[in-house]
Write an enzyme that holds these catalytic residues in place. Structure first.
Site, short mmCIF file in Angstrom:
data_model
loop_
_atom_site.label_atom_id
_atom_site.label_comp_id
_atom_site.label_asym_id
_atom_site.label_seq_id
_atom_site.Cartn_x
_atom_site.Cartn_y
_atom_site.Cartn_z
N HIS A 72 0.84 -1.20 0.00
CA HIS A 72 0.00 0.00 0.00
C HIS A 72 0.88 1.25 0.00
CE1 HIS A 72 -4.04 1.80 1.20
NE2 HIS A 72 -3.21 2.84 1.19
N HIS A 130 1.51 5.12 -2.03
CA HIS A 130 1.05 6.15 -2.98
C HIS A 130 2.26 6.60 -3.80
CE1 HIS A 130 -3.05 6.52 -1.40
NE2 HIS A 130 -2.49 6.23 -0.24
N THR A 169 -7.73 9.50 -2.21
CA THR A 169 -8.93 10.34 -2.30
C THR A 169 -9.06 10.97 -3.69
OG1 THR A 169 -8.53 10.90 0.01
CG2 THR A 169 -10.19 12.18 -1.15
N LYS A 208 -8.63 -1.14 -6.14
CA LYS A 208 -8.71 -0.34 -4.91
C LYS A 208 -10.11 0.28 -4.82
CE LYS A 208 -7.59 2.61 -1.53
NZ LYS A 208 -6.64 3.71 -1.74
N ARG A 250 -15.33 9.95 2.72
CA ARG A 250 -14.77 10.32 1.41
C ARG A 250 -15.05 9.27 0.35
NH1 ARG A 250 -8.86 10.78 3.72
NH2 ARG A 250 -9.79 9.08 4.93
N HIS A 306 -10.00 0.26 1.34
CA HIS A 306 -9.73 1.30 2.33
C HIS A 306 -10.87 1.29 3.33
CE1 HIS A 306 -9.05 5.52 3.79
NE2 HIS A 306 -10.36 5.44 3.92
N HIS A 327 -5.95 -0.49 6.76
CA HIS A 327 -6.15 0.51 7.83
C HIS A 327 -7.00 -0.06 8.96
CE1 HIS A 327 -4.62 2.96 4.67
NE2 HIS A 327 -5.77 3.27 4.11
N ARG A 367 -7.22 1.68 12.37
CA ARG A 367 -7.63 3.09 12.39
C ARG A 367 -8.31 3.45 13.71
NH1 ARG A 367 -8.53 6.65 8.46
NH2 ARG A 367 -8.36 5.06 6.83
N ASP A 401 1.32 2.85 3.67
CA ASP A 401 0.53 4.00 3.19
C ASP A 401 1.44 5.18 2.88
OD1 ASP A 401 -1.78 5.29 2.40
OD2 ASP A 401 -2.42 5.84 4.41
#
Length: 386
Positions: free
Chosen positions: A60, A62, A98, A154, A161, A193, A222, A225, A282
């Site tokens: 995971h 970005h 997002t 994904k 969101r 997510h 996550h 969280r 992440d």
């Protein structure tokens, strides 16, 4: 060139004691108590005071950056190769967050290809937070079937969101992912997510009850969280699902504050098998902070370092063996991604290795497909523009 690591304590992830490892052609050729090579050019690395384990597999990342919840200026930067390898990571899976409109699967694929050209094992997921999923070909099925680097889809659920995909829509997406992955000889999964919503896994359980789809199709991330989500993840894992802890996530919304490593230990204490847990970073995503009214109050950029710190914590912890501590960072994510020859050390597997100094667990070497990226603590291979 042949490369020979000698006298290191090897974890495959199982401990096999002090061994010599011979690398050639990007793979592990031989593992023995003692190996001597004559008549050819070979680089010998004496690692008597080190442990050798598989390189970390981060599912995971970005790689093109993330964020943007506070406007265009809050979009985070792209990943640099050196930042990845200096944290012991040899394989990454890139994905969108997002903003899956301004940053697209096409740019994600281009970045994955760039990282591959620089020597990293790089893959990606199609889609993002939104539904219908943003894709390269216009179809989730075609992306998975025809694009080698794409391992799965994904999607965001239980998050303010997200697109609040309906159960029927999610069911159809899951069937698309399953069939197209079978045709492409990929494992295939939906990387979910997980937000802070109260429903947790209810939508997934409904789908599993109404269909013959396997739980392995759904890969929640996550899960640490909130403490409530972590608690709910115990049942999902005990049903056979794979749950992903995020090393950059701190526990929120509960008096119980657990580090990522402590969250993993909590799952084990609740009876979850070690093979059902993975840890990812992440990295280069945003870490937005929202108030009780849902308004953005702050923003940070996630790094790779917390993953290695979590691993070090677990290796030092007496309640878990070193062999088990390694698995959520190596073997488990590799198997969850369908990358069977990565995340482990055995003859014939890819030569992706992380060498840690025994004394302080600092990085000595990082080897990817037999090529040295970090040597005796120094980064010797960086990205093109670093």
């Amino acid at each position: 060139m042949l490369r020979l690591l000698k006298h290191a304590h090897v974890y495959t992830p199982q401990s096999i004691g002090k061994k010599d490892i011979l690398l050639a052609g990007g793979k592990i050729i031989e593992i023995k108590d003692s190996i001597d090579v004559t008549g050819v050019d070979v680089e010998v690395l004496d690692r008597s005071n080190a442990i050798v384990m598989p390189g970390l597999v981060d599912r995971h990342v970005h790689i093109t950056g993330g964020g943007g919840e506070g406007g265009f200026a809050t979009s985070t930067p792209e990943v640099q190769l050196s930042h990845v390898v200096e944290s012991g990571i040899t394989t990454v899976v890139g994905l969108l967050g997002t903003n899956d409109v301004g940053r697209t699967p096409k740019s994600l694929l281009a970045k994955a290809k760039a990282l591959r050209e620089e020597g990293l094992n790089a893959y990606m997921l199609t889609g993002g937070y939104g539904y219908p999923s943003n894709t390269i070909t216009g179809e989730v099925r075609e992306d998975l079937l025809f694009i080698e680097e794409i391992l799965g889809l994904k999607l965001a659920i239980e998050d303010h969101r997200s697109s609040y995909v309906t159960t029927e829509e999610l069911k159809r997406l899951a069937s698309y992912v399953r069939v197209s992955s079978m045709l492409a000889k990929k494992k295939g999964f939906i990387h979910l997510h997980m937000g802070s919503g109260k429903g947790h896994y209810e939508q997934l359980y409904q789908i599993l009850e109404e269909t013959d789809l396997p739980i392995s199709l759904f890969s929640p991330t996550h899960v640490n969280r909130t403490f409530e989500l972590l608690e709910a993840s115990v049942e999902f894992a005990n049903r056979g699902g794979l749950v992903d802890i995020t090393s950059n996530v701190g526990m929120k919304g509960n008096s119980k504050s657990l580090t990522p490593a402590e969250s993993l230990l909590y799952l084990l204490d609740q009876g979850v098998g070690i093979d059902q847990i993975t840890v990812s970073s992440d990295a280069n995503g945003s870490l937005p902070v929202f108030d009780e009214g849902g308004q953005l109050t702050g923003m940070k950029v996630a790094g790779f370092e917390p993953t290695l710190e979590a691993l070090r914590f677990l290796i030092r912890d007496e309640s878990i063996s070193v062999e088990d501590a390694i698995k959520p960072f190596t073997t488990n994510p590799a198997q969850g991604l369908g990358l069977g020859q990565r995340g482990l050390i055995e003859e014939g597997s890819y030569a992706d290795l992380l060498v840690l100094n025994k004394e302080d667990l600092s990085i000595s070497d990082v080897v990817i497909n037999g090529v040295s990226f970090v040597h005796q603590g120094d980064t010797v291979r960086k990205g093109t523009f670093e």
